[in-house]
Design a protein around this motif. Structure first.
Motif, PDB file in Angstrom:
ATOM      1  N   GLU A 164      -5.708  -8.479   0.869  1.00 53.84           N
ATOM      2  CA  GLU A 164      -6.093  -6.976   1.095  1.00 53.84           C
ATOM      3  C   GLU A 164      -6.416  -7.038   2.543  1.00 53.84           C
ATOM      4  OE1 GLU A 164      -9.234  -4.300  -1.241  1.00 53.84           O
ATOM      5  OE2 GLU A 164     -10.295  -5.654   0.325  1.00 53.84           O
ATOM      6  N   ASN A 222       1.294  -4.163  -5.380  1.00 49.61           N
ATOM      7  CA  ASN A 222      -0.091  -4.558  -5.099  1.00 49.61           C
ATOM      8  C   ASN A 222      -0.243  -5.965  -4.791  1.00 49.61           C
ATOM      9  OD1 ASN A 222      -1.291  -1.864  -5.469  1.00 49.61           O
ATOM     10  ND2 ASN A 222      -1.171  -2.264  -7.763  1.00 49.61           N
ATOM     11  N   LYS A 233      -8.090  -5.406   5.950  1.00 50.81           N
ATOM     12  CA  LYS A 233      -9.190  -4.568   6.389  1.00 50.81           C
ATOM     13  C   LYS A 233      -8.770  -3.881   7.683  1.00 50.81           C
ATOM     14  CE  LYS A 233     -11.653  -8.232   6.856  1.00 50.81           C
ATOM     15  NZ  LYS A 233     -13.008  -8.975   7.082  1.00 50.81           N
ATOM     16  N   ARG A 267      -7.381  -1.680   2.948  1.00 53.91           N
ATOM     17  CA  ARG A 267      -8.842  -0.952   2.571  1.00 53.91           C
ATOM     18  C   ARG A 267      -9.108  -0.530   3.995  1.00 53.91           C
ATOM     19  NH1 ARG A 267     -14.630  -3.009   0.111  1.00 53.91           N
ATOM     20  NH2 ARG A 267     -15.824  -1.174   0.793  1.00 53.91           N
ATOM     21  N   THR A 299      -2.390  -4.993  -0.308  1.00 57.96           N
ATOM     22  CA  THR A 299      -3.220  -3.756  -0.167  1.00 57.96           C
ATOM     23  C   THR A 299      -3.987  -3.710   1.000  1.00 57.96           C
ATOM     24  OG1 THR A 299      -4.809  -4.882  -1.317  1.00 57.96           O
ATOM     25  CG2 THR A 299      -3.283  -3.898  -2.839  1.00 57.96           C
ATOM     26  N   THR A 322      -1.898 -12.685  -2.991  1.00 62.44           N
ATOM     27  CA  THR A 322      -2.319 -11.455  -2.634  1.00 62.44           C
ATOM     28  C   THR A 322      -3.307 -11.128  -1.693  1.00 62.44           C
ATOM     29  OG1 THR A 322      -2.216 -10.933  -5.686  1.00 62.44           O
ATOM     30  CG2 THR A 322      -3.627  -9.432  -4.333  1.00 62.44           C
ATOM     31  N   ALA A 346       1.053  -0.695  -0.852  1.00 63.42           N
ATOM     32  CA  ALA A 346       0.702  -1.354  -2.148  1.00 63.42           C
ATOM     33  C   ALA A 346       1.714  -1.062  -3.058  1.00 63.42           C
ATOM     34  CB  ALA A 346      -0.733  -0.598  -2.504  1.00 63.42           C
TER      35      ALA A 346
END
Length: 386
Positions: free
Chosen positions: A33, A64, A35, A69, A67, A31, A59
């Motif tokens: 995330e 998910n 930036k 952000r 993902t 997984t 996502a």
């Protein structure tokens, strides 16, 4: 009692079945995330209508597993000019910025800023992608290109002095976003002042510059409508390019399924979305200052447009010649020109013999498949058919 043969069968088959099921499930350890860093307000159209929807889409299709952000307003580093370096160095996984802020890094891409190359943001973006693999990819070797697109054509905005004639430009200090557009402003008799978009408001308000060379979308997104009174349109300035780039090591660290999801949701398609949003934002920006009597939108006369265009084209020829001397291909390649003409001719021929209503859907599907098998990009095929 279970026979030994059946026990052996279960012992062999069960791990295979379980392994097959697990292959379709995301691994907890994989997984990621991402930036995403940009320098605008979170209310900016590119945040609201491009980055946020992409983050939701990536996502959703990865369940998910991947993902994103968003860090707006320079949260991961101040200064729009450093956005490309932040992507290269991994300060952020993905950055949004303008190639023009580091023009030396992108001499080929910023050719799209030259006058009369494309009529609008969408067409300019298509032309970037038409030549990306052959001519532009070399400028993006240190990153993974997610999207490159153009804003709408810039106009001239002033606070005190309206620009109604080309001669009104002479002697003005005008904010410019890149080297190519600075050369164009010089050709019109003004002094270019290199400046990122985040400094324009105060610069115009305090008299650091007399005018801004910038697309109309900033009227609302950067509140330029509060300080500029006059908006001059009509000159065939080229459109500034933008980028959404990923750090190369981060890209390499993604799993095969994550990379497939990124590739599926980026590229030419995402780029055209960005161009269309800028065109809409620009139209809304000009509309907002066309009412109320506090502002004036000035359309140059045809004679003044001719005068200005002649000066801009002369400057364009010099820029192209200088780049060619440096070994940077800036002129149209004969093979590329022939290919482009062939595509236009094919579309024209198909339009002439397009079936009547009732059978167009089937014809569209068949044609789309044929064009894509022939090497056309999905977006190119869509444009041709539509």
């Amino acid at each position: 009692m279970i026979r030994l043969s059946k026990f052996v069968s279960y012992a062999v088959i069960a791990p295979l079945v379980l392994g097959g099921v697990m292959a379709f499930l995301p691994s907890a350890g994989s997984t990621e995330e991402l930036k995403i860093a940009h320098f605008m307000s979170p209310k900016h159209p590119m945040d609201r209508f491009l980055m946020r929807p992409w983050a939701k889409e990536i996502a959703k299709i990865t369940n998910n597993d991947l993902t994103a952000r968003i860090y707006p307003g320079g949260e991961l580093g101040k200064g729009p000019r450093a956005q490309f370096k932040r992507a290269v160095d991994g300060i952020a996984d993905i950055t949004f910025g303008l190639q023009g802020y580091t023009s030396k890094q992108f001499p080929r891409t910023t050719l799209i800023e030259l006058p009369a190359v494309a009529p609008n943001a969408v067409e300019a973006t298509k032309r970037l992608w038409d030549i990306y693999d052959r001519y532009l990819a070399v400028e993006y070797k240190r990153v993974k290109t997610l999207a490159i697109w153009n804003a709408e054509s810039p106009i001239l905005m002033t606070k005190n002095k309206p620009i109604r004639k080309i001669s009104d430009i002479k002697g003005l200090k005008i904010r410019t976003p890149s080297k190519a557009q600075a050369d164009l402003i010089k050709a019109l008799g003004a002094t270019p002042v290199a400046m990122p978009v985040t400094r324009m408001y105060n610069a115009l308000n305090t008299g650091v510059v007399d005018a801004l060379m910038v697309p109309a979308s900033v009227i609302r997104s950067f509140k330029i409508g509060e300080v500029a009174k006059y908006y001059t349109t009509g000159l065939p300035f080229g459109q500034s390019p933008f980028f959404l780039l990923m750090n190369r090591p981060k890209w390499e660290s993604l799993s095969a399924s994550q990379k497939a999801a990124v590739n599926k949701t980026t590229g030419r398609g995402l780029s055209l979305k960005g161009a269309k949003f800028y065109e809409k934002a620009g139209a809304k920006g000009l509309k907002s200052v066309s009412k109320g009597g506090k502002h004036e939108v000035i359309s140059l006369s045809s004679d003044e447009v001719k005068k200005g265009t002649a000066l801009l084209i002369k400057a364009r020829k010099k820029i192209v010649a200088d780049l060619e001397k440096k070994g940077i291909p800036a002129k149209v390649n004969k093979d590329d020109l022939c290919q482009a003409v062939a595509k236009v001719a094919a579309c024209a021929l198909l339009a002439r013999h397009w079936p009547a209503q009732g059978s167009r859907h089937e014809a569209s599907l068949a044609l789309a498949g044929f064009l894509m098998r022939a090497g056309w990009h999905e977006a190119e095929a869509e444009d041709c058919i539509s």
